[in-house]
Scaffold this active site. Sequence first.
Site, PDB file in Angstrom:
ATOM      1  N   ASN A  47       0.844  -1.191   0.000  1.00  0.00           N
ATOM      2  CA  ASN A  47       0.000   0.000   0.000  1.00  0.00           C
ATOM      3  C   ASN A  47       0.886   1.250   0.000  1.00  0.00           C
ATOM      4  O   ASN A  47       1.942   1.291   0.638  1.00  0.00           O
ATOM      5  CB  ASN A  47      -1.019   0.006   1.151  1.00  0.00           C
ATOM      6  CG  ASN A  47      -0.422  -0.155   2.528  1.00  0.00           C
ATOM      7  OD1 ASN A  47       0.589  -0.822   2.707  1.00  0.00           O
ATOM      8  ND2 ASN A  47      -1.052   0.453   3.511  1.00  0.00           N
ATOM      9  N   GLU A  49       0.382   5.241   0.487  1.00  0.00           N
ATOM     10  CA  GLU A  49      -0.560   6.292   0.891  1.00  0.00           C
ATOM     11  C   GLU A  49      -0.132   7.658   0.363  1.00  0.00           C
ATOM     12  O   GLU A  49       0.975   7.831  -0.159  1.00  0.00           O
ATOM     13  CB  GLU A  49      -0.694   6.280   2.412  1.00  0.00           C
ATOM     14  CG  GLU A  49      -1.250   4.948   2.909  1.00  0.00           C
ATOM     15  CD  GLU A  49      -1.519   4.918   4.396  1.00  0.00           C
ATOM     16  OE1 GLU A  49      -1.053   5.817   5.138  1.00  0.00           O
ATOM     17  OE2 GLU A  49      -2.219   3.978   4.833  1.00  0.00           O
ATOM     18  N   CYS A  58      -4.051   0.636  -2.478  1.00  0.00           N
ATOM     19  CA  CYS A  58      -3.994  -0.605  -1.703  1.00  0.00           C
ATOM     20  C   CYS A  58      -2.899  -1.515  -2.261  1.00  0.00           C
ATOM     21  O   CYS A  58      -2.549  -1.436  -3.455  1.00  0.00           O
ATOM     22  CB  CYS A  58      -5.322  -1.345  -1.769  1.00  0.00           C
ATOM     23  SG  CYS A  58      -6.655  -0.566  -0.844  1.00  0.00           S
ATOM     24  N   GLU A  60      -3.035  -4.736  -2.873  1.00  0.00           N
ATOM     25  CA  GLU A  60      -3.522  -5.657  -3.913  1.00  0.00           C
ATOM     26  C   GLU A  60      -3.560  -4.949  -5.263  1.00  0.00           C
ATOM     27  O   GLU A  60      -3.228  -5.532  -6.302  1.00  0.00           O
ATOM     28  CB  GLU A  60      -4.926  -6.163  -3.564  1.00  0.00           C
ATOM     29  CG  GLU A  60      -5.013  -6.929  -2.246  1.00  0.00           C
ATOM     30  CD  GLU A  60      -5.285  -6.046  -1.039  1.00  0.00           C
ATOM     31  OE1 GLU A  60      -4.835  -4.876  -1.034  1.00  0.00           O
ATOM     32  OE2 GLU A  60      -5.933  -6.527  -0.107  1.00  0.00           O
ATOM     33  N   CYS A  91     -10.202  -5.090   0.587  1.00  0.00           N
ATOM     34  CA  CYS A  91     -11.356  -4.196   0.631  1.00  0.00           C
ATOM     35  C   CYS A  91     -12.242  -4.430  -0.596  1.00  0.00           C
ATOM     36  O   CYS A  91     -11.860  -5.129  -1.547  1.00  0.00           O
ATOM     37  CB  CYS A  91     -10.907  -2.739   0.712  1.00  0.00           C
ATOM     38  SG  CYS A  91     -10.280  -2.081  -0.847  1.00  0.00           S
ATOM     39  N   CYS A  94     -10.698  -3.480  -3.987  1.00  0.00           N
ATOM     40  CA  CYS A  94      -9.689  -4.457  -4.419  1.00  0.00           C
ATOM     41  C   CYS A  94     -10.343  -5.721  -4.950  1.00  0.00           C
ATOM     42  O   CYS A  94      -9.852  -6.319  -5.913  1.00  0.00           O
ATOM     43  CB  CYS A  94      -8.763  -4.803  -3.259  1.00  0.00           C
ATOM     44  SG  CYS A  94      -7.578  -3.499  -2.918  1.00  0.00           S
TER      45      CYS A  94
END
Length: 134
Positions: A47, A49, A58, A60, A91, A94
């Site tokens: 991930n 940010e 993310c 994934e 999530c 994803c």
Amino acid sequence: MGQDASPPAGLVAAAQRAYHNAYAPYSSFRVGAALLADDGRVFAGANVENASYGLSRCAEQSAVQALASEGGRTFETLVVVTDCDPPAAPCGACRQILVEFAPNATVWLVSLSGHQQLRTSVAELLPGAFRFPA
Ligand code: THU
């Protein structure tokens, strides 16, 4: 897709490595992902940010971007590593991205230590997924 009792060790190692490379100064929640492409290549992602939170990526999604950017179009197995109990699942966003490239893939949710390994699948994570009408 097999019914293996544990994820490939190399894939777990790649996801753990990505976990440590995560850029998560805002949430402090690191995620590492690694996927095994159908041609045997391994792609990892973490991930990443951003100060403008909505721009965060993310793990994934990073792994799928790496796959697709190198010409990969599907994968068999995905490992997601988090340091929580139970290990976190992808999530909703994803899940949709995983469906695009690997609706039949196996997904392993693995703890950072590697001791917890929960097996699921993309199909199980997102039943009734949207696919572009043929
Ligand atoms: N995160 C992922 O990398 N994958 C998920 O499936 C859920 C959330 C990241 C995004 C953000 O950097 C941090 O975890 C906290 O939400």
